[in-house]
Design a protein around this motif. Structure first.
Motif, mmCIF file in Angstrom:
data_model
loop_
_atom_site.group_PDB
_atom_site.id
_atom_site.type_symbol
_atom_site.label_atom_id
_atom_site.label_comp_id
_atom_site.label_asym_id
_atom_site.label_seq_id
_atom_site.Cartn_x
_atom_site.Cartn_y
_atom_site.Cartn_z
ATOM 1 N N LYS A 182 0.947 -1.252 -0.060
ATOM 2 C CA LYS A 182 -0.247 0.016 0.182
ATOM 3 C C LYS A 182 0.805 0.937 0.046
ATOM 4 C CE LYS A 182 -3.830 -2.067 2.493
ATOM 5 N NZ LYS A 182 -4.500 -1.907 3.813
ATOM 6 N N ILE A 183 1.944 1.317 0.620
ATOM 7 C CA ILE A 183 2.754 2.362 0.821
ATOM 8 C C ILE A 183 3.587 2.326 -0.480
ATOM 9 C CG2 ILE A 183 4.943 3.412 2.073
ATOM 10 C CD1 ILE A 183 3.974 1.637 4.442
ATOM 11 N N LYS A 184 4.057 1.582 -1.064
ATOM 12 C CA LYS A 184 4.750 1.741 -2.275
ATOM 13 C C LYS A 184 3.895 2.031 -3.550
ATOM 14 C CE LYS A 184 7.600 -0.857 -5.503
ATOM 15 N NZ LYS A 184 8.487 -2.082 -6.021
ATOM 16 N N LEU A 185 2.486 1.410 -3.594
ATOM 17 C CA LEU A 185 1.669 1.741 -4.402
ATOM 18 C C LEU A 185 1.365 3.499 -4.225
ATOM 19 C CD1 LEU A 185 -0.338 1.014 -6.771
ATOM 20 C CD2 LEU A 185 -1.787 0.397 -5.012
ATOM 21 N N ALA A 186 1.100 3.981 -3.056
ATOM 22 C CA ALA A 186 0.740 5.415 -3.021
ATOM 23 C C ALA A 186 1.930 6.286 -3.483
ATOM 24 C CB ALA A 186 0.254 5.555 -1.287
ATOM 25 N N ARG A 187 3.234 5.629 -2.977
ATOM 26 C CA ARG A 187 4.576 6.517 -3.461
ATOM 27 C C ARG A 187 4.515 6.462 -4.734
ATOM 28 N NH1 ARG A 187 9.005 4.801 -5.100
ATOM 29 N NH2 ARG A 187 9.106 2.724 -4.236
ATOM 30 N N VAL A 188 4.325 5.531 -5.630
ATOM 31 C CA VAL A 188 4.532 5.623 -7.052
ATOM 32 C C VAL A 188 3.304 6.330 -7.808
ATOM 33 C CG1 VAL A 188 4.401 4.092 -9.176
ATOM 34 C CG2 VAL A 188 5.713 3.252 -7.099
ATOM 35 N N GLU A 189 2.111 6.400 -7.135
ATOM 36 C CA GLU A 189 0.777 7.029 -7.543
ATOM 37 C C GLU A 189 1.367 8.740 -7.502
ATOM 38 O OE1 GLU A 189 -2.407 6.242 -5.268
ATOM 39 O OE2 GLU A 189 -2.923 4.355 -6.611
ATOM 40 N N LYS A 190 2.176 8.987 -6.495
ATOM 41 C CA LYS A 190 2.326 10.461 -6.303
ATOM 42 C C LYS A 190 3.756 10.640 -7.183
ATOM 43 C CE LYS A 190 1.535 13.162 -3.241
ATOM 44 N NZ LYS A 190 0.701 14.337 -3.202
ATOM 45 N N GLY A 191 4.132 9.936 -7.752
ATOM 46 C CA GLY A 191 5.443 10.026 -8.663
ATOM 47 C C GLY A 191 6.805 10.187 -7.885
ATOM 48 N N LEU A 192 6.902 9.618 -6.688
ATOM 49 C CA LEU A 192 7.882 9.876 -5.637
ATOM 50 C C LEU A 192 9.059 8.569 -5.913
ATOM 51 C CD1 LEU A 192 6.439 11.407 -2.735
ATOM 52 C CD2 LEU A 192 7.698 12.637 -4.364
ATOM 53 N N THR A 193 10.281 8.849 -5.837
ATOM 54 C CA THR A 193 11.184 7.752 -5.639
ATOM 55 C C THR A 193 11.488 7.419 -4.043
ATOM 56 O OG1 THR A 193 13.044 9.115 -5.284
ATOM 57 C CG2 THR A 193 12.654 8.550 -7.668
ATOM 58 N N GLN A 194 11.603 6.407 -3.654
ATOM 59 C CA GLN A 194 12.118 6.119 -2.343
ATOM 60 C C GLN A 194 12.957 7.152 -1.659
ATOM 61 O OE1 GLN A 194 14.069 2.219 -1.981
ATOM 62 N NE2 GLN A 194 11.730 1.186 -2.067
ATOM 63 N N ALA A 195 13.789 7.683 -2.528
ATOM 64 C CA ALA A 195 14.803 8.794 -1.934
ATOM 65 C C ALA A 195 13.871 10.161 -1.560
ATOM 66 C CB ALA A 195 15.925 9.134 -2.759
ATOM 67 N N GLN A 196 13.314 10.281 -2.726
ATOM 68 C CA GLN A 196 12.494 11.485 -2.621
ATOM 69 C C GLN A 196 11.672 11.575 -1.274
ATOM 70 O OE1 GLN A 196 10.954 11.473 -6.536
ATOM 71 N NE2 GLN A 196 12.221 13.065 -7.160
ATOM 72 N N LEU A 197 10.912 10.384 -1.107
ATOM 73 C CA LEU A 197 9.952 10.289 0.057
ATOM 74 C C LEU A 197 10.722 10.377 1.264
ATOM 75 C CD1 LEU A 197 7.107 9.911 1.219
ATOM 76 C CD2 LEU A 197 7.293 7.320 0.925
ATOM 77 N N ALA A 198 11.786 9.693 1.279
ATOM 78 C CA ALA A 198 12.523 9.497 2.499
ATOM 79 C C ALA A 198 13.127 11.125 3.155
ATOM 80 C CB ALA A 198 13.836 8.771 2.411
ATOM 81 N N LYS A 199 13.424 11.966 1.981
ATOM 82 C CA LYS A 199 13.877 13.448 2.333
ATOM 83 C C LYS A 199 12.814 14.031 2.787
ATOM 84 C CE LYS A 199 16.625 17.082 0.176
ATOM 85 N NZ LYS A 199 17.098 17.548 -0.648
ATOM 86 N N ARG A 200 11.585 13.876 2.082
ATOM 87 C CA ARG A 200 10.456 14.585 2.818
ATOM 88 C C ARG A 200 10.112 14.418 4.104
ATOM 89 N NH1 ARG A 200 6.485 15.727 -2.602
ATOM 90 N NH2 ARG A 200 7.970 16.392 -3.847
#
Length: 64
Positions: free
Chosen positions: A4-22
């Motif tokens: 669910k987390i990966k899907l939501a992240r991909v839907e927002k167009g974010l990489t793991q690194a971008q989400l981590a920074k935010r």
């Protein structure tokens, strides 16, 4: 939960690194959370949910 987390992240167009920074975390931590190998703190859960514009239930509630 993890997918669910990966899907939501991909839907927002974010990489793991971008989400981590935010959310003030590391890419490795986000990767482990997505694989279900790490239980994040409540504060990190809230930060991830806010950043992905989802509720805690959307991302972390286990369906029975």
């Amino acid at each position: 939960m993890a997918n669910k987390i990966k899907l939501a992240r991909v839907e927002k167009g974010l990489t793991q690194a971008q989400l981590a920074k935010r959310v003030n975390s590391t890419r490795q931590t986000i990767g482990l959370i997505e694989k279900g190998e790490y239980n994040p703190s409540l504060n990190l859960c809230i930060a991830i949910a806010k950043e992905l514009e989802k509720t805690l239930d959307d991302l972390f509630w286990e369906e029975s």
